[in-house]
Design a protein around this motif. Structure first.
Motif, PDB file in Angstrom:
ATOM      1  N   ARG A 132       0.920   4.148  -2.945  1.00  0.00           N
ATOM      2  CA  ARG A 132       0.775   5.589  -2.697  1.00  0.00           C
ATOM      3  C   ARG A 132       1.920   6.362  -3.359  1.00  0.00           C
ATOM      4  O   ARG A 132       1.701   7.442  -3.933  1.00  0.00           O
ATOM      5  CB  ARG A 132       0.724   5.858  -1.194  1.00  0.00           C
ATOM      6  CG  ARG A 132      -0.532   5.308  -0.531  1.00  0.00           C
ATOM      7  CD  ARG A 132      -0.696   5.791   0.905  1.00  0.00           C
ATOM      8  NE  ARG A 132      -1.821   5.132   1.551  1.00  0.00           N
ATOM      9  CZ  ARG A 132      -3.097   5.429   1.349  1.00  0.00           C
ATOM     10  NH1 ARG A 132      -3.413   6.412   0.504  1.00  0.00           N
ATOM     11  NH2 ARG A 132      -4.059   4.773   1.977  1.00  0.00           N
ATOM     12  N   ILE A 152      -5.246  -6.760  -0.967  1.00  0.00           N
ATOM     13  CA  ILE A 152      -4.564  -6.118  -2.098  1.00  0.00           C
ATOM     14  C   ILE A 152      -5.566  -5.314  -2.920  1.00  0.00           C
ATOM     15  O   ILE A 152      -5.291  -4.170  -3.309  1.00  0.00           O
ATOM     16  CB  ILE A 152      -3.877  -7.187  -2.974  1.00  0.00           C
ATOM     17  CG1 ILE A 152      -2.746  -7.854  -2.200  1.00  0.00           C
ATOM     18  CG2 ILE A 152      -3.351  -6.568  -4.266  1.00  0.00           C
ATOM     19  CD1 ILE A 152      -2.198  -9.091  -2.864  1.00  0.00           C
ATOM     20  N   LYS A 182      -8.091   2.054  -2.396  1.00  0.00           N
ATOM     21  CA  LYS A 182      -7.761   3.198  -1.540  1.00  0.00           C
ATOM     22  C   LYS A 182      -6.850   4.195  -2.236  1.00  0.00           C
ATOM     23  O   LYS A 182      -6.955   5.404  -2.018  1.00  0.00           O
ATOM     24  CB  LYS A 182      -7.078   2.708  -0.261  1.00  0.00           C
ATOM     25  CG  LYS A 182      -7.987   2.024   0.738  1.00  0.00           C
ATOM     26  CD  LYS A 182      -7.169   1.567   1.934  1.00  0.00           C
ATOM     27  CE  LYS A 182      -8.006   0.774   2.919  1.00  0.00           C
ATOM     28  NZ  LYS A 182      -7.160   0.276   4.048  1.00  0.00           N
ATOM     29  N   THR A 183      -5.945   3.689  -3.047  1.00  0.00           N
ATOM     30  CA  THR A 183      -4.956   4.566  -3.689  1.00  0.00           C
ATOM     31  C   THR A 183      -5.371   5.013  -5.083  1.00  0.00           C
ATOM     32  O   THR A 183      -4.687   5.811  -5.712  1.00  0.00           O
ATOM     33  CB  THR A 183      -3.598   3.847  -3.776  1.00  0.00           C
ATOM     34  OG1 THR A 183      -3.770   2.568  -4.423  1.00  0.00           O
ATOM     35  CG2 THR A 183      -3.012   3.618  -2.395  1.00  0.00           C
ATOM     36  N   GLU A 240       0.822  -1.211   0.000  1.00  0.00           N
ATOM     37  CA  GLU A 240       0.000   0.000   0.000  1.00  0.00           C
ATOM     38  C   GLU A 240       0.855   1.259   0.000  1.00  0.00           C
ATOM     39  O   GLU A 240       0.539   2.237  -0.685  1.00  0.00           O
ATOM     40  CB  GLU A 240      -0.964   0.003   1.187  1.00  0.00           C
ATOM     41  CG  GLU A 240      -1.988   1.139   1.082  1.00  0.00           C
ATOM     42  CD  GLU A 240      -3.176   0.967   2.006  1.00  0.00           C
ATOM     43  OE1 GLU A 240      -3.643   1.980   2.549  1.00  0.00           O
ATOM     44  OE2 GLU A 240      -3.647  -0.185   2.184  1.00  0.00           O
ATOM     45  N   SER A 299      -8.265  -4.001  -1.855  1.00  0.00           N
ATOM     46  CA  SER A 299      -8.619  -2.832  -1.052  1.00  0.00           C
ATOM     47  C   SER A 299      -7.552  -1.750  -1.153  1.00  0.00           C
ATOM     48  O   SER A 299      -7.862  -0.551  -1.264  1.00  0.00           O
ATOM     49  CB  SER A 299      -8.816  -3.249   0.406  1.00  0.00           C
ATOM     50  OG  SER A 299      -9.072  -2.127   1.223  1.00  0.00           O
ATOM     51  N   SER A 300      -6.293  -2.143  -1.126  1.00  0.00           N
ATOM     52  CA  SER A 300      -5.191  -1.173  -1.242  1.00  0.00           C
ATOM     53  C   SER A 300      -5.210  -0.473  -2.591  1.00  0.00           C
ATOM     54  O   SER A 300      -4.958   0.734  -2.685  1.00  0.00           O
ATOM     55  CB  SER A 300      -3.852  -1.887  -1.043  1.00  0.00           C
ATOM     56  OG  SER A 300      -3.715  -2.358   0.275  1.00  0.00           O
TER      57      SER A 300
END
Length: 307
Positions: free
Chosen positions: A24, A66, A72-73, A20, A68-69
């Motif tokens: 980012r 993974i 999120k990004t 994650e 979800s990451s």
């Protein structure tokens, strides 16, 4: 050639960071798409795998984490690089069957994470096979065809794709030969991955190889390299004829595009000619000590080149 939106980054260059955090960093640089690296390690020759996840052994919970990451990004998974760890071309039937089972598990996890393309290599199962035993190379080709045909129903059912690259030291080393083998499968689900850093290890002109791949060209790994004779110390090249052959066939780098000797302008013109619309996935892992700098410079170079 308008490919700005198709530039991706293979995440292995950020292997020192948790996934994650790496995503980012990648988003901040300006990439919107990644090729998830599940490791380029090849256990049969002793190289360690480096990855953010295991496409075969990861649990459903880990795969969903993974996904979800990525959400999120704001990053899309354009491909999943599974490297040369699955020996689909092994003449050993038990090893081959195990590889097929692994790929089926990988297909399931790729769909779970929201990815429809997996990328792999044509690994022989032991070091230097092409230089040692041409008859066994043919056995590898037959085993690979058998494996891929067994996997096709899984790809069709899940609407996924699998692209293969020939790698120096594999049972297929030239890109044109890889395309010929892929054509024997005769399925839109199986395609060619052209790896630019291998260009000088292949036989033929870059533009001709891309044109030969044509519609079978499904994915690209993009980085730069020098010709082998500029990488290897002359004293080593002179050591023996066998070493000279090995170095010229295998030695290459994965540099930031524009730092080596590949003619990317000619390559872009060739890609435009065949109407390539897949990803250009940056794989400049020679600069893993400076992932932000290398990824930034690669993106800037490719944007200018393809705009």
């Amino acid at each position: 050639m308008k490919l700005n939106g198709k530039i991706a980054l293979e995440t292995g260059i950020f292997k020192a960071q948790p996934l994650e955090a790496a995503l980012r960093s990648i988003k901040k640089i300006g990439y919107g798409t990644v090729e998830l690296s599940s490791g380029g390690g090849r256990p049969h020759i002793g190289f360690p795998a480096t990855s953010h996840f295991d496409p075969v052994g990861s649990t459903e919970k880990e795969v969903l984490a993974i996904k979800s990451s990525l959400a999120k990004t704001g990053i899309t998974a354009g491909a999943m690089f599974i490297g040369g760890r699955h020996l689909l071309g092994s003449p050993d039937e038990q090893v081959r069957k195990a590889a097929v089972r692994d790929i089926r598990r990988t297909i399931k996890n790729a769909r779970l994470v929201g990815c429809d393309l997996m990328t792999s290599e044509m690994t022989p199962g032991r070091l230097q096979l092409p230089l040692m035993d041409p008859e066994e190379v043919e056995k590898c080709r037959r085993a690979w065809l058998k494996s891929v045909r067994e996997i096709l129903p899984d790809l069709e059912r899940t609407n996924t794709y699998l692209a293969f690259e020939p790698h120096p030291g594999d049972f297929v080393e030239d890109n044109n030969n890889a395309v010929d083998l892929i054509n024997e499968v005769d399925s839109e689900r199986i395609g060619n991955l052209y790896c630019f850093p291998h260009t000088f290890n292949f036989t033929g002109r870059l533009e001709d190889m891309l044109n030969y791949a044509g519609k079978k060209l499904m994915h690209i790994h993009i980085a730069d390299t020098y010709k082998p004779e500029r990488i290897v110390a002359p004293c080593l090249v002179r050591a023996s004829p066998e070493l000279t052959t090995r170095f010229r066939r295998e030695v290459h780098a994965h540099l930031v595009p524009g730092r080596g000797e590949i003619d990317f302008k000619a390559a872009v013109a060739a890609l435009d000619k065949i109407n390539y619309r897949g990803y250009l996935s940056v794989q400049a892992f020679a600069h893993s000590d400076d992932p932000v700098g290398a990824s930034t410079q690669s993106l800037e170079y490719l944007k200018e080149l393809t705009s």
